[in-house]
Enzyme design. Structure first.
Site, PDB file in Angstrom:
ATOM      1  N   GLU A 119      -2.475   3.198   1.449  1.00 19.66           N
ATOM      2  CA  GLU A 119      -3.184   1.903   1.400  1.00 19.66           C
ATOM      3  C   GLU A 119      -3.939   1.634   2.705  1.00 19.66           C
ATOM      4  OE1 GLU A 119      -3.546   0.413  -1.306  1.00 19.66           O
ATOM      5  OE2 GLU A 119      -1.750   0.587  -2.554  1.00 19.66           O
ATOM      6  N   HIS A 144       6.644  -5.025  -2.499  1.00 16.36           N
ATOM      7  CA  HIS A 144       6.748  -5.199  -3.959  1.00 16.36           C
ATOM      8  C   HIS A 144       7.905  -6.147  -4.304  1.00 16.36           C
ATOM      9  CE1 HIS A 144       5.111  -0.734  -4.370  1.00 16.36           C
ATOM     10  NE2 HIS A 144       4.192  -1.552  -3.878  1.00 16.36           N
ATOM     11  N   HIS A 214       1.549  -5.527  -9.065  1.00 16.17           N
ATOM     12  CA  HIS A 214       1.750  -4.497  -8.038  1.00 16.17           C
ATOM     13  C   HIS A 214       2.570  -5.025  -6.853  1.00 16.17           C
ATOM     14  CE1 HIS A 214      -0.193  -1.241  -5.224  1.00 16.17           C
ATOM     15  NE2 HIS A 214       1.062  -1.475  -4.924  1.00 16.17           N
TER      16      HIS A 214
HETATM   17  P1  13P Z   1       2.486   4.726   0.570  1.00 21.86           P
HETATM   18  O1  13P Z   1       3.797   5.473   0.470  1.00 21.86           O
HETATM   19  O2  13P Z   1       1.297   5.650   0.579  1.00 21.86           O
HETATM   20  O3  13P Z   1       2.508   3.763   1.740  1.00 21.86           O
HETATM   21  O4  13P Z   1       2.301   3.877  -0.770  1.00 21.86           O
HETATM   22  C1  13P Z   1       3.219   2.905  -1.180  1.00 21.86           C
HETATM   23  C2  13P Z   1       2.588   1.793  -1.957  1.00 21.86           C
HETATM   24  O5  13P Z   1       3.206   0.748  -2.102  1.00 21.86           O
HETATM   25  C3  13P Z   1       1.218   1.948  -2.518  1.00 21.86           C
HETATM   26  O6  13P Z   1       0.717   0.740  -2.974  1.00 21.86           O
HETATM   27 ZN    ZN Z   2       2.242  -0.823  -3.364  1.00 21.98          ZN
END
Ligand code: 13P
Ligand code: ZN
Length: 269
Positions: A119, A144, A214
């Site tokens: 991200e 999340h 998300h």
């Molecule tokens: P990364 O492991 O690349 O940080 O991704 C986790 C994530 O939450 C993607 O939205």
């Molecule tokens: Zn994420």
């Protein structure tokens, strides 16, 4: 093993705070596997010795030129790395990157060539936005939270300010400590500049931004502040859910009570 953090107590504190928050995210159940990411702008701690450190990776393209980031340094969670591992060993599961002078690439400088989060487009676009408006905000958190993400599966909560008003009305602290509320971005592909651009637009108006189905993105002067805002919103979501589980619709504080709080705390309209 030698670390860039050795004899740099202020930089070490920044990274240790990231590790502490990473532990909270895991304990809260917000960080399944590698879920979520954290970056902190640590340019203020980049002394001359750090500036001279050679790259330990190739130059990696950012995907676009991000103008305000010239010569900036960031601590970044590694992609595919677990928050629970970042909590115990931050420099094995994250790294420090330097933006090159063309503002279109980065290189990793310490401690190990751990590739930054997927991200990065959103994180660096947000840092760029904050530098552009002379903000003191240095930390970006994406996580999340179960309750807040679940709420975005109800189309009624995606209406502008519906979730903000509901969460504010559950407990006065939420209005006081998240005074600009929660912006919503309709579902978009993770890791894209499209998501990054929408996020910045919402941050003009809101403290925290929700990526539908998300997760959330929060910004703050430091990582603790960014975490606290999401924690406060999540507490309100928990109160709402608990009342619903007890079989009733929570009444919520009234408009008059909220207006009184806004005026007493000098909160934005
Ligand atoms: P990364 O492991 O690349 O940080 O991704 C986790 C994530 O939450 C993607 O939205
Ligand atoms: Zn994420």
């Amino acid at each position: 093993m030698k670390s860039i953090l050795d004899n740099r107590s202020e930089l070490a504190k920044q990274v240790n705070d990231v590790a502490e928050v990473a532990g909270y995210l895991w304990q809260k159940g917000w960080a399944e596997r590698n879920g979520g990411n954290i970056t902190v702008n640590i340019t203020a701690f980049a002394d001359e010795e750090i500036k001279k450190l050679p790259a330990i990776s190739e130059k990696i393209a950012l995907g676009r030129t991000i103008e305000n980031l010239k010569g900036c340094y960031f601590f970044c969670k590694g992609t595919n790395r677990r928050m629970r591992d970042l909590a115990r060993r931050p420099m094995d599961n994250g790294s420090i990157i330097r933006i090159t002078d063309d503002c279109a690439h980065y290189e990793i400088i310490a401690d190990k060539p751990v590739k930054p989060t997927s991200e990065l487009a959103s994180h660096l676009s947000i840092h760029n936005y904050m530098i552009g408006k002379d903000s003191d905000y240095k930390a970006v958190l994406h996580t999340h939270p179960i309750d807040l993400v679940a709420m975005t599966h109800n189309p009624a909560f995606l209406e502008k300010d519906a979730l903000t008003n509901l969460l504010w009305s559950m407990i006065p602290e939420t209005r006081a400590f998240c005074p600009r509320g929660l912006g919503i971005i309709p579902y978009k592909m993770p890791s894209t500049f499209e998501l990054a651009d929408s996020t910045i637009k919402e941050l003009e108006e809101y403290d925290v931004v929700m990526w539908e189905k998300h997760g959330v993105v929060s910004v703050g002067e430091n990582i603790m502040e960014a975490f606290d805002m999401v924690d406060t919103l999540s507490k309100s979501a928990q109160i709402y859910m608990t009342a619903k589980c007890m079989g009733f619709e929570p009444a919520g504080t009234t408009k008059e009570q909220m207006d009184e709080l806004r005026d007493a705390f000098n909160l934005p309209k």
